[in-house]
Design an enzyme around this catalytic site. Structure first.
Site, PDB file in Angstrom:
ATOM      1  N   LYS A 111       1.170  -1.281  -0.038  1.00  0.00           N
ATOM      2  CA  LYS A 111       0.140   0.101   0.128  1.00  0.00           C
ATOM      3  C   LYS A 111       1.220   1.320  -0.131  1.00  0.00           C
ATOM      4  CE  LYS A 111      -4.046  -1.750  -0.040  1.00  0.00           C
ATOM      5  NZ  LYS A 111      -4.053  -2.704  -0.387  1.00  0.00           N
ATOM      6  N   LYS A 194      -3.459 -12.376  -8.677  1.00  0.00           N
ATOM      7  CA  LYS A 194      -4.185 -12.705  -8.577  1.00  0.00           C
ATOM      8  C   LYS A 194      -5.709 -12.082  -8.803  1.00  0.00           C
ATOM      9  CE  LYS A 194      -6.232 -11.050  -4.091  1.00  0.00           C
ATOM     10  NZ  LYS A 194      -6.350 -10.198  -3.421  1.00  0.00           N
ATOM     11  N   LYS A 197      -9.914  -6.819  -6.947  1.00  0.00           N
ATOM     12  CA  LYS A 197     -10.660  -5.277  -7.103  1.00  0.00           C
ATOM     13  C   LYS A 197     -10.448  -4.954  -7.351  1.00  0.00           C
ATOM     14  CE  LYS A 197     -13.799  -6.533  -3.610  1.00  0.00           C
ATOM     15  NZ  LYS A 197     -13.076  -6.384  -1.676  1.00  0.00           N
TER      16      LYS A 197
END
Ligand code: ADP
Ligand code: TRP
Length: 335
Positions: A111, A194, A197
């Site tokens: 992140k 992966k 979203k």
């Protein structure tokens, strides 16, 4: 009977990764254990600080949980922010969570890279909140996908540390769970390993996608130029398609295309058409239920209220115990 907890963030529609990595097991486990499934709306604020409409996102995940087969009469299905005891436990656990270990967490490092302008304290302490979610109900089994392995290890660390520090056995250590099988990782259509979203456009197939959208996404999925000779090793994007086929298609179909690859005669277009149809066959009934539940606001409100009450009852007991263990002397009567 063991206690089970798992959650999904309210950051968008649910996709096949969420289904096969997590929800499929929720549905199976709900009749065997004491289950708590929730919508992690506090967690969603770490990456989506000002959602347009927080309730709309939460509502969508609630609908999709129900459409996928969670029975709110059997499992406790609730919204994280309806249980403020979770926030209190999070605060208390934060006192024994160290900056160094939190900074080493892979999801935090990711992140920092993907949202450098918003490296907030909530992101850093994300695993502490997740631990609070789990141990507030003293859960031992946590059905999650492979990407949550490290978070689960941290949840155990925080639970064990609390026990050690306060010389108690209050919290049993929680473990990621997938019926004695390896944790699942559903790949994406963009060649990445992966489905998510936040992946590239077209990476994920959502349970709510219309058939035409599924066909389009699958036909556009990343491939390579094909095996130039029999027996050539399989590239990542093609392996992803085989893996997806392994999840939604029957064994005969998968074997047929694997053999065609080995012989060097495979036609990716045909394989994708088949994959799209098998995905549609799987998602169509879920999508129908999504549309039906979406129209029933009263039912949704009722489910959320019922879940909140049941989850709070369990959370309140734990918080009461934790306050006593730490030594807070409450001046107020215990509620
Ligand atoms: P996303 O990763 O799409 O943002 P969440 O983080 O809210 O979704 O994930 C909710 C649950 O779904 C977790 O248990 C997670 O492990 C699982 N999950 C998400 N993506 C995948 C995937 N591609 N394969 C397997 N499990 C997944
Ligand atoms: N961190 C999980 C994810 O990103 C979501 C989550 C939050 C969770 N709290 C949890 C999962 C507690 C299991 C148990 O997918």
């Amino acid at each position: 009977m063991e206690t089970v907890v798992s959650g999904i963030r309210s950051t968008g529609h649910l996709h096949l990764g969420n289904y096969f990595g997590a929800i499929k097991n929720f549905v199976k486990m709900q009749h065997q254990h004491r289950c708590y499934f929730f919508i992690a709306d506090y967690h969603s604020l770490t990456t989506h600080p000002t959602p347009d409409d927080l309730y709309r996102n939460v509502r969508q995940v609630l609908i999709e949980y129900l459409a996928a087969g969670i029975d709110p009469e059997v499992a406790t299905l609730y919204i994280q922010s309806d249980v403020p005891e979770v926030a209190e436990l999070y605060l208390l656990l934060n006192m024994n969570a160290y900056k160094g270990e939190l900074e080493r967490c892979t999801s935090f490092k990711d992140k920092v890279r993907t949202q450098p302008d918003n490296v907030n304290a909530g992101l850093l302490t994300y695993p502490v909140l997740m631990a609070a979610d789990i141990i507030i109900h003293k859960a031992t089994k946590v059905p999650v996908g492979k990407d949550q392995e490290q978070h689960m290890e941290m949840a155990r660390t925080f639970a064990n540390r609390f026990n050690r520090l306060y010389k108690t056995e209050c919290f049993p250590p929680p473990y990621a769970y997938n019926f004695d099988e390896a944790l699942v990782k559903v790949p994406g259509l963009d060649g990445s390993t992966k489905m998510g979203k936040s992946g590239a456009e077209g990476n994920a197939i959502f349970l709510a996608d219309e058939p035409a959208v599924i066909r389009k996404k699958v036909m556009r999925a990343t491939t390579d130029s094909g095996p130039s000779q029999p027996g050539e090793p399989v590239s990542q994007p093609i392996q992803n398609l085989f893996d997806l086929m392994g999840i939604v298609s029957d064994q005969g179909t998968l074997t047929h295309y694997q053999d065609a690859y080995k012989q060097g005669t495979i036609r990716y277009g045909d394989m994708k058409k088949q994959l799209a149809e098998d995905m549609i066959a799987f998602t169509a009934p879920v999508r129908e239920r999504i549309l039906a539940i979406d129209a029933d606001e009263n039912y949704l409100r009722k489910v959320a209220r019922m879940g909140a009450e049941k989850a709070r009852e369990s959370a309140r007991q734990t918080i009461r115990e934790v306050r006593e263990i730490i030594g807070f002397a409450s001046a107020l009567p215990v509620n």
